[in-house]
Design a protein around this motif. Structure first.
Motif, mmCIF file in Angstrom:
data_model
loop_
_atom_site.group_PDB
_atom_site.id
_atom_site.type_symbol
_atom_site.label_atom_id
_atom_site.label_comp_id
_atom_site.label_asym_id
_atom_site.label_seq_id
_atom_site.Cartn_x
_atom_site.Cartn_y
_atom_site.Cartn_z
ATOM 1 N N LEU A 28 -109.188 25.201 -31.133
ATOM 2 C CA LEU A 28 -109.547 26.354 -31.343
ATOM 3 C C LEU A 28 -109.268 27.091 -32.650
ATOM 4 O O LEU A 28 -109.789 27.896 -33.134
ATOM 5 C CB LEU A 28 -109.272 27.271 -30.295
ATOM 6 N N GLY A 29 -108.114 26.584 -33.393
ATOM 7 C CA GLY A 29 -107.502 27.197 -34.357
ATOM 8 C C GLY A 29 -105.984 27.037 -34.378
ATOM 9 O O GLY A 29 -105.363 26.309 -33.416
ATOM 10 N N ASP A 30 -105.401 27.384 -35.385
ATOM 11 C CA ASP A 30 -103.950 27.260 -35.887
ATOM 12 C C ASP A 30 -103.306 28.553 -35.170
ATOM 13 O O ASP A 30 -103.593 29.841 -35.367
ATOM 14 C CB ASP A 30 -103.761 27.518 -37.268
ATOM 15 N N TRP A 31 -102.697 28.099 -33.947
ATOM 16 C CA TRP A 31 -101.802 29.110 -33.252
ATOM 17 C C TRP A 31 -101.026 29.868 -34.056
ATOM 18 O O TRP A 31 -100.852 31.037 -33.732
ATOM 19 C CB TRP A 31 -101.172 28.474 -32.118
ATOM 20 N N ARG A 32 -100.388 29.419 -35.036
ATOM 21 C CA ARG A 32 -99.181 30.397 -35.839
ATOM 22 C C ARG A 32 -100.362 31.131 -36.732
ATOM 23 O O ARG A 32 -99.682 32.494 -37.090
ATOM 24 C CB ARG A 32 -98.715 29.407 -36.888
ATOM 25 N N ASP A 86 -103.266 32.564 -35.575
ATOM 26 C CA ASP A 86 -103.997 33.382 -34.601
ATOM 27 C C ASP A 86 -103.663 33.320 -33.210
ATOM 28 O O ASP A 86 -103.906 31.951 -32.722
ATOM 29 C CB ASP A 86 -105.624 33.255 -34.622
ATOM 30 N N ILE A 87 -102.548 33.845 -32.765
ATOM 31 C CA ILE A 87 -101.887 33.416 -31.422
ATOM 32 C C ILE A 87 -103.044 33.468 -30.281
ATOM 33 O O ILE A 87 -102.505 33.272 -29.366
ATOM 34 C CB ILE A 87 -100.748 34.394 -30.997
ATOM 35 N N ASN A 88 -104.030 34.312 -30.455
ATOM 36 C CA ASN A 88 -105.100 34.390 -29.259
ATOM 37 C C ASN A 88 -105.568 33.161 -29.116
ATOM 38 O O ASN A 88 -106.402 33.202 -27.975
ATOM 39 C CB ASN A 88 -106.169 35.522 -29.815
ATOM 40 N N VAL A 89 -105.378 32.100 -29.646
ATOM 41 C CA VAL A 89 -106.336 30.791 -29.259
ATOM 42 C C VAL A 89 -105.472 30.140 -28.134
ATOM 43 O O VAL A 89 -105.897 29.306 -27.300
ATOM 44 C CB VAL A 89 -106.320 29.769 -30.400
ATOM 45 N N ARG A 100 -98.264 34.106 -25.584
ATOM 46 C CA ARG A 100 -98.451 34.873 -26.764
ATOM 47 C C ARG A 100 -97.244 35.948 -27.103
ATOM 48 O O ARG A 100 -97.118 36.653 -27.684
ATOM 49 C CB ARG A 100 -99.658 35.645 -26.661
ATOM 50 N N THR A 101 -96.518 36.048 -25.671
ATOM 51 C CA THR A 101 -95.366 36.939 -25.526
ATOM 52 C C THR A 101 -94.160 36.572 -26.546
ATOM 53 O O THR A 101 -93.923 35.512 -26.596
ATOM 54 C CB THR A 101 -94.967 37.265 -24.345
ATOM 55 N N PRO A 102 -93.507 37.347 -27.097
ATOM 56 C CA PRO A 102 -92.246 37.200 -27.600
ATOM 57 C C PRO A 102 -91.421 36.312 -27.040
ATOM 58 O O PRO A 102 -90.841 36.419 -25.805
ATOM 59 C CB PRO A 102 -91.625 38.202 -28.279
ATOM 60 N N GLY A 103 -90.840 35.013 -27.572
ATOM 61 C CA GLY A 103 -90.033 34.022 -26.867
ATOM 62 C C GLY A 103 -90.492 33.075 -25.942
ATOM 63 O O GLY A 103 -89.739 32.145 -25.490
ATOM 64 N N ALA A 104 -91.795 33.095 -25.832
ATOM 65 C CA ALA A 104 -92.557 32.344 -24.827
ATOM 66 C C ALA A 104 -92.517 30.799 -25.659
ATOM 67 O O ALA A 104 -93.055 29.815 -24.625
ATOM 68 C CB ALA A 104 -93.792 32.735 -24.556
ATOM 69 N N LEU A 105 -92.487 30.810 -26.768
ATOM 70 C CA LEU A 105 -92.757 29.493 -27.622
ATOM 71 C C LEU A 105 -91.427 29.054 -28.349
ATOM 72 O O LEU A 105 -90.669 30.243 -28.920
ATOM 73 C CB LEU A 105 -93.819 29.366 -28.543
#
Length: 267
Positions: A169-173, A175-178, A184-189
């Motif tokens: 769907l796109g570059d998550w860096r 647009d995190i909404n993909v 999407r929450t801080p620390g989840a990735l």
């Protein structure tokens, strides 16, 4: 843990004195497949647990704690059932995707899950202590008629991993909404490179093909002391467990220095 570390220290010292004590050695190569349990997918789903697989390769050196002195072997019988394996294990081409009922739904979440994929490569080095059900001295030396020798193992490894995360769907860096909301929450990735320790437990069986070569079939469980091996570590109930893998390998083991028994061993 202290007793385990003390045992490892003792065997490492024995390794250093191997030449003087005539302890025996072999080397091996193993290949197979590993199924990796990650935060991709849902709980209690077969494909989520076993559908994400990778190629598994291992290079091994094994130290056996018996030697060519019959008196030493008689006084230390338990060591004829033990071996210390040092191992370099490579898990490569680990490709992840989501499985389960949510993936197939015609919803925004389903679309995000279908678009989301990942990879990981893991290199582990460490030691495993093997306990054989039959005496290794009687199994290894050519005059023995024993062909099969099962064993159990346990050990500790240091793992270095590198993972990626992608979405069609796109570059998550950018647009995190993909990605689904929980990542999407801080620390989840935690995408990139990292290190961790891992415990291993398993079982296997050796078959003596000829005086110099054994075939080996081994199955083990490797539990990582980290939840970031796959790059995902959302603080939610369904993703609370650390990563682990099941490793099935077939190997060839070559004996280095005990193909010619001394005359004293002949029956």
């Amino acid at each position: 843990m202290r007793k385990f570390l003390a045992s490892i220290a003792f065997m490492l010292l024995a390794y250093q004195g191997a030449n003087s004590q005539f302890f025996t050695h072999d080397i091996g190569f193993h290949a197979g497949t590993a199924t990796i349990q990650t935060d991709y997918g849902i709980r209690n789903n077969f494909l989520s647990s076993y559908g994400n697989s990778a190629i598994s390769l291992s290079f091994t050196h094994t130290l056996h704690f018996f030697n060519k002195d019959p008196r030493w072997n008689a006084d230390h019988k338990i060591w004829s059932y033990l071996a210390l394996r040092s191992e370099l294990n490579i898990i490569t081409n680990g490709n992840f995707q989501h499985h389960g009922r949510f993936v197939n739904e015609n919803t925004q979440l389903g679309m995000q899950l279908r678009a989301m994929t990942g990879t990981t490569n893991i290199t582990s080095v460490g030691f495993q202590l093997e306990y054989y059900l039959r005496c290794l001295k009687d199994f290894v030396y050519p005059w023995s008629d024993i062909k099969w020798n099962p064993y159990i193992l346990g050990g500790l490894q240091y793992s270095m991993f590198s993972n990626t995360l992608n979405s069609t769907l796109g570059d998550w860096r950018q647009d995190i909404n993909v990605l689904p909301a929980k990542w999407r929450t801080p620390g989840a990735l935690d995408v990139g490179k990292g290190t961790t320790f891992a415990a291993t437990f398993g079982a296997g069986i050796r078959y003596k093909f000829n005086p110099k070569i054994d075939f080996n079939l081994q199955f083990n469980w490797q539990f990582f002391f980290s939840d970031a091996v796959d790059g995902l570590q959302a603080n939610v109930v369904e993703n609370k467990d650390n990563e682990w893998l099941l490793n099935l390998q077939f190997g060839v083991i070559y004996h280095l220095n005990f193909d010619k028994p001394l005359s004293i061993f002949k029956r």
